[in-house]
Design a protein around this motif. Structure first.
Motif, PDB file in Angstrom:
ATOM      1  N   ARG A 286       0.828  -1.207   0.000  1.00 61.13           N
ATOM      2  CA  ARG A 286       0.000   0.000   0.000  1.00 61.13           C
ATOM      3  C   ARG A 286       0.863   1.258   0.000  1.00 61.13           C
ATOM      4  O   ARG A 286       0.571   2.237  -0.705  1.00 61.13           O
ATOM      5  N   ILE A 287       1.941   1.219   0.777  1.00 59.61           N
ATOM      6  CA  ILE A 287       2.864   2.360   0.791  1.00 59.61           C
ATOM      7  C   ILE A 287       3.496   2.534  -0.586  1.00 59.61           C
ATOM      8  O   ILE A 287       3.694   3.659  -1.062  1.00 59.61           O
ATOM      9  N   GLY A 288       3.793   1.415  -1.243  1.00 62.01           N
ATOM     10  CA  GLY A 288       4.333   1.469  -2.603  1.00 62.01           C
ATOM     11  C   GLY A 288       3.392   2.185  -3.555  1.00 62.01           C
ATOM     12  O   GLY A 288       3.832   2.956  -4.430  1.00 62.01           O
ATOM     13  N   VAL A 289       2.080   1.967  -3.382  1.00 61.30           N
ATOM     14  CA  VAL A 289       1.086   2.656  -4.211  1.00 61.30           C
ATOM     15  C   VAL A 289       1.178   4.166  -3.996  1.00 61.30           C
ATOM     16  O   VAL A 289       1.105   4.949  -4.949  1.00 61.30           O
ATOM     17  N   ILE A 290       1.350   4.590  -2.741  1.00 63.33           N
ATOM     18  CA  ILE A 290       1.458   6.022  -2.437  1.00 63.33           C
ATOM     19  C   ILE A 290       2.649   6.638  -3.166  1.00 63.33           C
ATOM     20  O   ILE A 290       2.545   7.711  -3.771  1.00 63.33           O
ATOM     21  N   PHE A 291       3.792   5.959  -3.124  1.00 65.70           N
ATOM     22  CA  PHE A 291       4.980   6.476  -3.803  1.00 65.70           C
ATOM     23  C   PHE A 291       4.776   6.525  -5.322  1.00 65.70           C
ATOM     24  O   PHE A 291       5.207   7.476  -5.983  1.00 65.70           O
ATOM     25  N   ILE A 292       4.104   5.527  -5.864  1.00 65.77           N
ATOM     26  CA  ILE A 292       3.887   5.479  -7.317  1.00 65.77           C
ATOM     27  C   ILE A 292       2.968   6.609  -7.767  1.00 65.77           C
ATOM     28  O   ILE A 292       3.272   7.337  -8.730  1.00 65.77           O
ATOM     29  N   VAL A 293       1.829   6.786  -7.079  1.00 68.04           N
ATOM     30  CA  VAL A 293       0.899   7.846  -7.506  1.00 68.04           C
ATOM     31  C   VAL A 293       1.503   9.226  -7.248  1.00 68.04           C
ATOM     32  O   VAL A 293       1.252  10.168  -8.006  1.00 68.04           O
ATOM     33  N   ALA A 294       2.327   9.366  -6.196  1.00 71.87           N
ATOM     34  CA  ALA A 294       2.995  10.644  -5.943  1.00 71.87           C
ATOM     35  C   ALA A 294       3.929  10.989  -7.107  1.00 71.87           C
ATOM     36  O   ALA A 294       4.054  12.163  -7.491  1.00 71.87           O
ATOM     37  N   PHE A 295       4.565   9.971  -7.679  1.00 74.86           N
ATOM     38  CA  PHE A 295       5.438  10.193  -8.836  1.00 74.86           C
ATOM     39  C   PHE A 295       4.632  10.729 -10.021  1.00 74.86           C
ATOM     40  O   PHE A 295       5.051  11.692 -10.680  1.00 74.86           O
ATOM     41  N   PHE A 296       3.468  10.154 -10.281  1.00 73.05           N
ATOM     42  CA  PHE A 296       2.649  10.617 -11.409  1.00 73.05           C
ATOM     43  C   PHE A 296       2.064  12.003 -11.147  1.00 73.05           C
ATOM     44  O   PHE A 296       1.829  12.780 -12.079  1.00 73.05           O
ATOM     45  N   PHE A 428       2.981   5.825  10.258  1.00 74.71           N
ATOM     46  CA  PHE A 428       3.740   6.539   9.232  1.00 74.71           C
ATOM     47  C   PHE A 428       2.870   7.543   8.476  1.00 74.71           C
ATOM     48  O   PHE A 428       3.226   7.986   7.388  1.00 74.71           O
ATOM     49  N   GLY A 429       1.724   7.908   9.074  1.00 68.72           N
ATOM     50  CA  GLY A 429       0.803   8.820   8.407  1.00 68.72           C
ATOM     51  C   GLY A 429       1.425  10.155   8.058  1.00 68.72           C
ATOM     52  O   GLY A 429       1.291  10.658   6.945  1.00 68.72           O
ATOM     53  N   SER A 430       2.145  10.775   9.024  1.00 69.01           N
ATOM     54  CA  SER A 430       2.749  12.090   8.793  1.00 69.01           C
ATOM     55  C   SER A 430       3.869  12.016   7.751  1.00 69.01           C
ATOM     56  O   SER A 430       3.986  12.885   6.885  1.00 69.01           O
ATOM     57  N   LEU A 431       4.693  10.969   7.824  1.00 73.71           N
ATOM     58  CA  LEU A 431       5.794  10.829   6.876  1.00 73.71           C
ATOM     59  C   LEU A 431       5.283  10.647   5.456  1.00 73.71           C
ATOM     60  O   LEU A 431       5.835  11.199   4.504  1.00 73.71           O
ATOM     61  N   LEU A 432       4.208   9.872   5.312  1.00 73.10           N
ATOM     62  CA  LEU A 432       3.685   9.628   3.967  1.00 73.10           C
ATOM     63  C   LEU A 432       2.932  10.845   3.434  1.00 73.10           C
ATOM     64  O   LEU A 432       2.896  11.073   2.225  1.00 73.10           O
ATOM     65  N   MET A 433       2.345  11.637   4.329  1.00 76.09           N
ATOM     66  CA  MET A 433       1.771  12.913   3.879  1.00 76.09           C
ATOM     67  C   MET A 433       2.889  13.845   3.443  1.00 76.09           C
ATOM     68  O   MET A 433       2.731  14.648   2.511  1.00 76.09           O
ATOM     69  N   ALA A 434       4.063  13.717   4.091  1.00 71.95           N
ATOM     70  CA  ALA A 434       5.230  14.495   3.688  1.00 71.95           C
ATOM     71  C   ALA A 434       5.650  14.136   2.266  1.00 71.95           C
ATOM     72  O   ALA A 434       6.071  15.001   1.488  1.00 71.95           O
ATOM     73  N   VAL A 435       5.529  12.846   1.911  1.00 72.78           N
ATOM     74  CA  VAL A 435       5.840  12.415   0.539  1.00 72.78           C
ATOM     75  C   VAL A 435       4.934  13.137  -0.450  1.00 72.78           C
ATOM     76  O   VAL A 435       5.374  13.578  -1.521  1.00 72.78           O
ATOM     77  N   TRP A 436       3.664  13.277  -0.087  1.00 78.31           N
ATOM     78  CA  TRP A 436       2.704  13.982  -0.953  1.00 78.31           C
ATOM     79  C   TRP A 436       3.097  15.443  -1.115  1.00 78.31           C
ATOM     80  O   TRP A 436       3.079  15.997  -2.217  1.00 78.31           O
ATOM     81  N   PHE A 437       3.470  16.093  -0.004  1.00 75.74           N
ATOM     82  CA  PHE A 437       3.917  17.486  -0.066  1.00 75.74           C
ATOM     83  C   PHE A 437       5.189  17.615  -0.897  1.00 75.74           C
ATOM     84  O   PHE A 437       5.354  18.559  -1.675  1.00 75.74           O
ATOM     85  N   LEU A 438       6.107  16.671  -0.723  1.00 75.22           N
ATOM     86  CA  LEU A 438       7.362  16.711  -1.474  1.00 75.22           C
ATOM     87  C   LEU A 438       7.120  16.553  -2.969  1.00 75.22           C
ATOM     88  O   LEU A 438       7.801  17.178  -3.786  1.00 75.22           O
ATOM     89  N   ALA A 439       6.151  15.703  -3.328  1.00 77.01           N
ATOM     90  CA  ALA A 439       5.803  15.542  -4.744  1.00 77.01           C
ATOM     91  C   ALA A 439       5.278  16.850  -5.318  1.00 77.01           C
ATOM     92  O   ALA A 439       5.607  17.231  -6.446  1.00 77.01           O
ATOM     93  N   ASN A 440       4.462  17.552  -4.539  1.00 78.70           N
ATOM     94  CA  ASN A 440       3.941  18.849  -4.985  1.00 78.70           C
ATOM     95  C   ASN A 440       5.049  19.890  -5.086  1.00 78.70           C
ATOM     96  O   ASN A 440       5.066  20.717  -6.001  1.00 78.70           O
ATOM     97  N   ALA A 441       5.979  19.846  -4.126  1.00 80.44           N
ATOM     98  CA  ALA A 441       7.118  20.779  -4.169  1.00 80.44           C
ATOM     99  C   ALA A 441       7.970  20.529  -5.410  1.00 80.44           C
ATOM    100  O   ALA A 441       8.365  21.463  -6.110  1.00 80.44           O
ATOM    101  N   ALA A 442       8.249  19.243  -5.684  1.00 79.52           N
ATOM    102  CA  ALA A 442       9.045  18.893  -6.871  1.00 79.52           C
ATOM    103  C   ALA A 442       8.336  19.318  -8.144  1.00 79.52           C
ATOM    104  O   ALA A 442       8.961  19.822  -9.093  1.00 79.52           O
ATOM    105  N   ALA A 443       7.008  19.138  -8.173  1.00 83.34           N
ATOM    106  CA  ALA A 443       6.226  19.512  -9.353  1.00 83.34           C
ATOM    107  C   ALA A 443       6.296  21.007  -9.611  1.00 83.34           C
ATOM    108  O   ALA A 443       6.417  21.454 -10.756  1.00 83.34           O
TER     109      ALA A 443
END
Length: 544
Positions: A286-296, A428-443
């Motif tokens: 499930r965490i892998g899915v989060i990283f994959i969709v964050a990439f897209f 790991f809720g906060s860390l994975l939300m951080a991944v979402w923010f980081l994806a937006n920052a990179a974008a």
């Protein structure tokens, strides 16, 4: 059975306090963003490529600092102090930009210093404000209260009311054709931010309360007294602001490090999570899915966020904005997205319910969002196909594109956030939300890089002509400029070559917009292709 108190008595007044605070903050942010690249190119006389990269660095850092501000609020300050502090810092940033826009013609060096300082304060302030206000909305309701979903919808309307009003007001005040007027847009943004802070100060204690009547967002229990010492807070804020100003300046003018920092942060978070032996195979999938969709998501937002960069250039130079009795400021087109969100959001909410069992999965919706984004750029690409750089096209091409982009956003943005919340393990809720923010920052950083590929057009050709140089044949390489002409073009910061990406030269607006069609289209097709695999990795049957 324990009943949920006051569930049928409408919404608590605290919701409307938060609505007003967020509305004024979004007025401030989107109003300033709408005129930012225009101010850089028309007042500070930065070239478009440099202005685009600055825009990307600024918006990228804006999405990065909430990770720090959220951490400080959770452990030391609480939501209330963080929101007020962040709001005041953003207001200060706007007023610094007001003085920057007042002095640019008489004292360029001081104006440039104030420019980086003002945006640094905006970045730092946003870090404290943004992650804390929305978290208070859910706390107004008892657990299990069905009104909370509607509350977030109302709150989201506040975001978009501010997002629509900001560009309109700041556009009419600052984007008048006279660079000296930009200061009034920054001033309006600062006043709006102060109004938001004032609302929070006056009504927070009385109305922003938990179901049991206790004030929300107070300082967490057990906070060290030193963390609340005014001198410590003042020094900390000054240091944090100085750090943001420095990072922004270095990334813009010395070395572009932000992209590397973001990639390193994601890899570090991935290492922390996936090396944790307590996670089950299902949780890791499930965490892998989060990283994959964050990439897209990076491909979506990097194209979508052209609204504050290249699409603003297009609105200013290539769009027919005369309505007979009035000329529409180019910056006002930035309000279209928020207007369309308010218009289309109820339709999409109804559509997902109407589809019932046939409702697409979350990854499918996100792939559809990318497809609609590509379709929007295809629409505007055909609008400029075979059109000379000296010809302005109908504003309907921009309006239609923004409508399609908003439909794409409604398929992707709320769906992605919901997906992260559903799939992330609690620890790991906060860390994975951080991944979402980081994806937006990179974008957003990537958006600035892509905007820098915007081809020279009407403005550059006119500027070169005023200097006695015919730029068009130089751009098309049918004429070789003399050494004197090259020196003059460089001195005036006029680009005399088309930019390339992956070895492909961007020679026209049609090719520039088609770049986004290809990028978003390929990302959409790949995401559609792996949707079933992602659904299996999500283990939806267990979630349900």
């Amino acid at each position: 059975m324990t009943s949920i108190p006051n569930q049928s008595k409408g919404h608590p007044k605290g919701l409307y306090v938060l609505f007003a605070t967020e509305m004024w903050e979004r007025f401030n942010y989107y109003g300033m963003r709408a005129i930012l690249v225009l101010f850089m190119t028309k007042a500070l006389l930065f070239d478009k490529a440099f202005a685009s990269n600055l825009y990307g660095s600024y918006t990228g850092l804006v999405y990065l600092t909430p990770l720090i501000g959220g951490y400080i609020a959770d452990r030391y300050w609480g939501n209330k102090k963080s929101i007020i502090t962040g709001g005041l810092m953003m207001a200060l940033g706007e007023f610094v930009l007001f003085f920057c826009a007042t002095l640019f013609h008489s004292n360029p060096s001081l104006s440039a210093f104030l420019f980086f300082t003002g945006l640094g304060f905006m970045i730092a302030g946003n870090g404290f404000f943004k992650p804390n206000i929305s978290s208070l909305v859910g706390q107004l309701y008892p657990k299990g209260d069905k009104r909370s979903d509607a509350a977030y919808t109302i709150f989201y309307m506040g975001i978009n009311v501010g997002g629509a009003l900001g560009p309109i007001v700041c556009g009419f005040l600052g984007d008048t054709g006279n660079p000296l007027d930009f200061k009034w847009a920054f001033f309006a943004g600062g006043v709006a931010m102060l109004l938001g802070v004032l609302v929070q100060i006056l009504f927070q204690k009385k109305y922003v309360v938990a179901p049991d009547g206790k004030e929300l967002g107070v300082v967490p229990a057990g906070t060290p007294k030193a963390a609340l010492n005014p001198l410590v807070i003042g020094f900390g804020l000054a240091a944090f602001s100085a750090l943001m100003i420095g990072l922004f300046y270095i990334d813009a003018k010395v070395f572009s490090f932000l992209t590397y920092l973001l990639v390193a942060s994601v890899l570090f978070i991935a290492f922390i999570i996936f090396s944790n032996k307590s996670l089950s195979i299902i949780e890791k999938q499930r965490i892998g899915v989060i990283f994959i969709v964050a990439f897209f998501v990076i491909f979506f937002w990097s194209a979508f966020e052209q609204a504050g960069a290249s699409l603003t250039f297009f609105a200013a130079e290539q769009t027919q904005r005369d309505l007979g009795f009035i000329t529409v400021p180019a910056s006002i087109f930035a309000s279209l997205n928020s207007i369309f969100v308010v218009t289309f959001a109820p339709i999409f909410a109804w559509l997902w319910i109407k589809l019932g069992k046939n409702e697409p999965s979350s990854p499918t919706k996100m792939a559809l969002g990318l497809f609609l984004l590509a379709l929007g750029y295809l629409w505007i690409a055909f609008g400029v196909k075979d059109v000379s750089s000296s010809v302005k096209v109908s504003m309907m091409w921009l309006i239609g594109m923004y409508a399609l982009h908003t439909c794409g956003e409604l398929c992707l943005s709320p769906i992605g956030l919901s997906l992260v919340n559903k799939l992330a393990p609690l620890k790991f809720g906060s860390l994975l939300m951080a991944v979402w923010f980081l994806a937006n920052a990179a974008a957003n950083k990537f958006a600035g890089i892509l905007s820098s590929l915007y081809p020279p057009g009407t403005a550059e050709i006119k500027q070169a002509a005023d200097a006695g140089i015919n730029l068009q044949p130089i751009l098309s390489k049918t004429v070789t400029p003399s050494a004197a002409e090259l020196a003059k073009l460089k001195d005036l910061k006029i680009p005399f070559e088309y930019q390339s990406i992956l070895g492909i030269q961007i020679n026209s607006l049609y090719e520039f917009f088609m770049m986004f069609v290809v990028m978003a289209g390929i990302a959409s097709l790949i995401l559609f292709a792996i949707t079933k695999k992602l659904q299996k990795m999500m283990h939806q049957d267990i979630l349900d």
